[in-house]
Scaffold this motif. Structure first.
Motif, PDB file in Angstrom:
ATOM      1  N   TYR A 158       0.858  -1.191   0.000  1.00  0.00           N
ATOM      2  CA  TYR A 158       0.000   0.000   0.000  1.00  0.00           C
ATOM      3  C   TYR A 158       0.895   1.242   0.000  1.00  0.00           C
ATOM      4  O   TYR A 158       2.060   1.175   0.414  1.00  0.00           O
ATOM      5  CB  TYR A 158      -0.906  -0.023   1.238  1.00  0.00           C
ATOM      6  CG  TYR A 158      -1.905  -1.143   1.166  1.00  0.00           C
ATOM      7  CD1 TYR A 158      -3.168  -0.932   0.590  1.00  0.00           C
ATOM      8  CD2 TYR A 158      -1.582  -2.429   1.621  1.00  0.00           C
ATOM      9  CE1 TYR A 158      -4.081  -1.978   0.484  1.00  0.00           C
ATOM     10  CE2 TYR A 158      -2.481  -3.475   1.518  1.00  0.00           C
ATOM     11  CZ  TYR A 158      -3.735  -3.242   0.932  1.00  0.00           C
ATOM     12  OH  TYR A 158      -4.631  -4.268   0.819  1.00  0.00           O
ATOM     13  N   PRO A 159       0.346   2.388  -0.442  1.00  0.00           N
ATOM     14  CA  PRO A 159       1.182   3.589  -0.566  1.00  0.00           C
ATOM     15  C   PRO A 159       2.003   3.920   0.684  1.00  0.00           C
ATOM     16  O   PRO A 159       3.171   4.308   0.567  1.00  0.00           O
ATOM     17  CB  PRO A 159       0.157   4.694  -0.863  1.00  0.00           C
ATOM     18  CG  PRO A 159      -0.928   3.990  -1.599  1.00  0.00           C
ATOM     19  CD  PRO A 159      -1.010   2.614  -0.989  1.00  0.00           C
ATOM     20  N   HIS A 160       1.442   3.744   1.893  1.00  0.00           N
ATOM     21  CA  HIS A 160       2.183   4.165   3.091  1.00  0.00           C
ATOM     22  C   HIS A 160       3.422   3.297   3.339  1.00  0.00           C
ATOM     23  O   HIS A 160       4.291   3.657   4.124  1.00  0.00           O
ATOM     24  CB  HIS A 160       1.270   4.156   4.324  1.00  0.00           C
ATOM     25  CG  HIS A 160       0.963   2.782   4.837  1.00  0.00           C
ATOM     26  ND1 HIS A 160      -0.140   2.072   4.411  1.00  0.00           N
ATOM     27  CD2 HIS A 160       1.630   1.970   5.705  1.00  0.00           C
ATOM     28  CE1 HIS A 160      -0.139   0.890   5.004  1.00  0.00           C
ATOM     29  NE2 HIS A 160       0.919   0.796   5.787  1.00  0.00           N
ATOM     30  N   GLN A 161       3.506   2.169   2.658  1.00  0.00           N
ATOM     31  CA  GLN A 161       4.673   1.293   2.843  1.00  0.00           C
ATOM     32  C   GLN A 161       5.854   1.703   1.954  1.00  0.00           C
ATOM     33  O   GLN A 161       6.912   1.093   2.000  1.00  0.00           O
ATOM     34  CB  GLN A 161       4.274  -0.162   2.558  1.00  0.00           C
ATOM     35  CG  GLN A 161       3.283  -0.699   3.589  1.00  0.00           C
ATOM     36  CD  GLN A 161       2.761  -2.071   3.227  1.00  0.00           C
ATOM     37  OE1 GLN A 161       1.945  -2.222   2.318  1.00  0.00           O
ATOM     38  NE2 GLN A 161       3.245  -3.087   3.927  1.00  0.00           N
ATOM     39  N   LEU A 162       5.644   2.719   1.142  1.00  0.00           N
ATOM     40  CA  LEU A 162       6.701   3.189   0.236  1.00  0.00           C
ATOM     41  C   LEU A 162       7.235   4.546   0.697  1.00  0.00           C
ATOM     42  O   LEU A 162       6.504   5.324   1.304  1.00  0.00           O
ATOM     43  CB  LEU A 162       6.135   3.334  -1.189  1.00  0.00           C
ATOM     44  CG  LEU A 162       6.127   2.102  -2.082  1.00  0.00           C
ATOM     45  CD1 LEU A 162       5.327   0.964  -1.476  1.00  0.00           C
ATOM     46  CD2 LEU A 162       5.562   2.460  -3.444  1.00  0.00           C
ATOM     47  N   SER A 163       8.485   4.821   0.351  1.00  0.00           N
ATOM     48  CA  SER A 163       9.057   6.146   0.652  1.00  0.00           C
ATOM     49  C   SER A 163       8.446   7.179  -0.302  1.00  0.00           C
ATOM     50  O   SER A 163       7.837   6.821  -1.315  1.00  0.00           O
ATOM     51  CB  SER A 163      10.566   6.107   0.452  1.00  0.00           C
ATOM     52  OG  SER A 163      10.845   5.929  -0.928  1.00  0.00           O
ATOM     53  N   GLY A 164       8.647   8.463   0.022  1.00  0.00           N
ATOM     54  CA  GLY A 164       8.113   9.547  -0.818  1.00  0.00           C
ATOM     55  C   GLY A 164       8.614   9.470  -2.259  1.00  0.00           C
ATOM     56  O   GLY A 164       7.847   9.613  -3.204  1.00  0.00           O
ATOM     57  N   GLY A 165       9.910   9.186  -2.396  1.00  0.00           N
ATOM     58  CA  GLY A 165      10.487   9.090  -3.738  1.00  0.00           C
ATOM     59  C   GLY A 165       9.895   7.929  -4.514  1.00  0.00           C
ATOM     60  O   GLY A 165       9.612   8.028  -5.705  1.00  0.00           O
ATOM     61  N   MET A 166       9.674   6.812  -3.827  1.00  0.00           N
ATOM     62  CA  MET A 166       9.087   5.641  -4.498  1.00  0.00           C
ATOM     63  C   MET A 166       7.649   5.886  -4.884  1.00  0.00           C
ATOM     64  O   MET A 166       7.197   5.454  -5.940  1.00  0.00           O
ATOM     65  CB  MET A 166       9.175   4.437  -3.583  1.00  0.00           C
ATOM     66  CG  MET A 166      10.440   3.683  -3.849  1.00  0.00           C
ATOM     67  SD  MET A 166      10.239   1.979  -3.397  1.00  0.00           S
ATOM     68  CE  MET A 166      11.925   1.654  -2.981  1.00  0.00           C
ATOM     69  N   ARG A 167       6.928   6.579  -3.980  1.00  0.00           N
ATOM     70  CA  ARG A 167       5.533   6.893  -4.328  1.00  0.00           C
ATOM     71  C   ARG A 167       5.492   7.755  -5.580  1.00  0.00           C
ATOM     72  O   ARG A 167       4.638   7.555  -6.441  1.00  0.00           O
ATOM     73  CB  ARG A 167       4.849   7.614  -3.159  1.00  0.00           C
ATOM     74  CG  ARG A 167       4.494   6.690  -2.025  1.00  0.00           C
ATOM     75  CD  ARG A 167       3.497   7.326  -1.085  1.00  0.00           C
ATOM     76  NE  ARG A 167       4.097   8.392  -0.302  1.00  0.00           N
ATOM     77  CZ  ARG A 167       4.551   8.252   0.944  1.00  0.00           C
ATOM     78  NH1 ARG A 167       4.446   7.090   1.560  1.00  0.00           N
ATOM     79  NH2 ARG A 167       5.075   9.268   1.581  1.00  0.00           N
TER      80      ARG A 167
END
Ligand code: SF4
Ligand code: MG
Length: 335
Positions: A158-167
Motif C-alpha cells: 500500500y502507498p504508506h509502505q513506500l518512501s516519498g520518492g518511491m511513491r
C-alpha cells in the motif's frame, strides 16, 4: 505539426469576490520528444493552463476562449459549443491514455486503501483490453521501468509502505501505463527532498528518451528546468511574459521577471528554492491594463502601467513581452 498547440487560451474562475482571470490568452506548443518547462510563482496560471488542457478544471472554472490542438485534434471545450457531454466523452478517452498527468503530491493522488498494483492497472483497464495475466505482467514492467526494485513485492503493498520518492515513481508509472504521447508533470518534485528531486528529474528525462513522449514540466524552480528542458515558457499574472530555448532564458533573459527568478537561483548563498521577488502578484479579479509585473518591476516606465507590451520576437525561438525591448517610435519615448 506540433504534438500540442495552444492558441489564445483564456480560463477564468467564478468566485465570491468576482471572476478571477487565471489564464489570459496564452499560446504555446510542445513537440513530440521534447521537455518544455512552464515556470512561474504560484498563482501565475501555470497549473490552471494545463488543467484546462486536461479538462480537469474545478467546477467554477471555465475555458472562455482558445484553441487546443492535441495530436491533430481540437480538444478545447469552446469548440463543443455547449455540448458538455461530448466534450467529457472525448476527454475521458484521452486522459490517462494518450495524455497523462503526474501530480505534485503522491499522497493525495494515491488511494491509501488500494494496493499499488490495483492503482497501476486502473488506466489500463479503462483504456486497453487486457487479460488479468497481461495486466499483472504490465504492472511488473512499469515498476521496473521507473526503477523500483522487487516489483512483485511492491505491487502487493500500500502507498504508506513506500518512501516519498518511491511513491512519486509509482505516480510516474501510472502516468506511463498507456504509453501517452504527452505527459504533463505538475511540480513533480516539490514534495521531495533535494537528492530525490534530482533522481526523479533524471528518470523523467530517461523515460522521455525511451518513449519519445512530449513532456510539460510545470515548476516554480528555474534550477529544475535548467537540467531538463529544451525550451521554457515564463508565466506571470496569467500571461506568458517570455519564452525561449533554455539557453536563451538562462544566458540572455530579457524580461525583468525572468532575471529576478534567475537571480534567486544563481545566488550560491541561497538554497535552490526560489526566494520570492519582493511584492506580490497582481489581483487577477481586476487584472492590470498594462504589464502585469509593473508593481514589482524596478525598470517600470510610464507606458508600462497603461498598455500591455506586445510580444517581440528576438530570434526564431526567443520572444518577450516587455516595453524595454520595444524600440520607441521617434518622439514617443516614455509615452
Ligand atoms: Fe517592467 Fe515595463 Fe517591462 Fe513590465 S513592461 S517588465 S513594467 S519594464
Ligand atoms: Mg500549481
Amino acid at each position: 505539426m506540433s504534438l500540442l498547440e495552444i492558441k489564445n487560451l483564456t480560463t477564468s474562475f467564478a468566485t465570491e469576490q468576482g471572476k478571477v482571470q487565471a489564464v489570459r490568452g496564452i499560446s504555446l506548443s510542445v513537440e513530440q520528444g521534447e521537455i518544455v518547462g512552464i515556470v512561474g510563482e504560484s498563482g501565475s496560471g501555470k497549473s490552471q493552463s494545463m488543467y484546462s488542457v486536461m479538462g480537469l478544471l474545478s467546477e467554477n472554472g471555465t475555458i472562455e476562449s482558445g484553441s487546443i490542438l492535441f495530436d491533430g485534434q481540437e480538444i478545447s471545450p469552446v469548440q463543443f459549443d455547449g455540448n458538455a457531454a461530448a466534450y467529457e466523452k472525448l476527454m475521458e478517452g484521452i486522459r490517462g491514455n494518450s495524455m497523462s498527468m503526474i501530480f505534485q503530491d503522491p499522497m493525495s493522488f494515491l488511494n491509501p486503501v488500494l494496493t499499488i498494483e490495483k492503482q497501476l492497472v486502473e488506466p489500463l483497464k479503462n483504456h486497453k483490453k487486457m487479460s488479468a495475466a497481461e495486466l499483472h505482467q504490465k504492472a511488473v514492467e512499469l515498476l521496473t521501468q521507473v526503477g523500483i526494485p522487487s516489483p512483485e513485492e511492491r505491487l502487493k503493498q500500500y502507498p504508506h509502505q513506500l518512501s516519498g520518492g518511491m511513491r512519486q515513481r509509482v505516480i510516474i508509472a501510472i502516468a506511463l501505463a498507456c504509453n501517452p504521447k504527452l505527459i504533463i508533470a505538475d511540480e513533480p518534485t516539490t514534495a521531495l527532498d533535494v537528492t530525490i528531486q534530482a533522481k526523479i528529474i533524471e528518470l523523467i528525462k530517461e523515460l522521455k528518451e525511451k518513449t519519445g513522449s512530449g513532456v510539460i514540466l510545470i515548476t516554480h524552480d528555474l534550477g529544475v528546468v535548467a537540467s531538463a528542458c529544451s525550451r521554457v515558457y515564463i508565466m506571470y499574472g496569467g500571461k506568458i511574459v517570455e519564452t525561449g530555448l533554455a539557453d536563451e532564458i538562462y544566458y540572455q533573459p530579457q524580461h525583468p521577471y525572468t532575471s529576478g527568478l534567475l537571480a534567486c537561483v544563481n545566488n550560491p548563498e541561497e538554497d535552490t528554492e526560489l526566494r520570492p521577488i519582493p511584492g506580490s502578484p497582481p489581483d487577477l479579479i481586476k487584472p492590470p491594463a498594462g504589464c502585469p509585473f509593473v508593481d514589482r518591476c524596478d525598470k517600470a516606465m510610464k507606458i508600462c502601467k497603461m498598455k500591455m507590451p506586445p510580444e517581440r520576437k528576438l530570434s526564431d525561438t526567443h520572444a518577450v513581452c516587455c516595453w524595454l525591448t520595444e524600440k520607441p517610435a521617434s518622439g514617443k519615448e516614455g509615452e
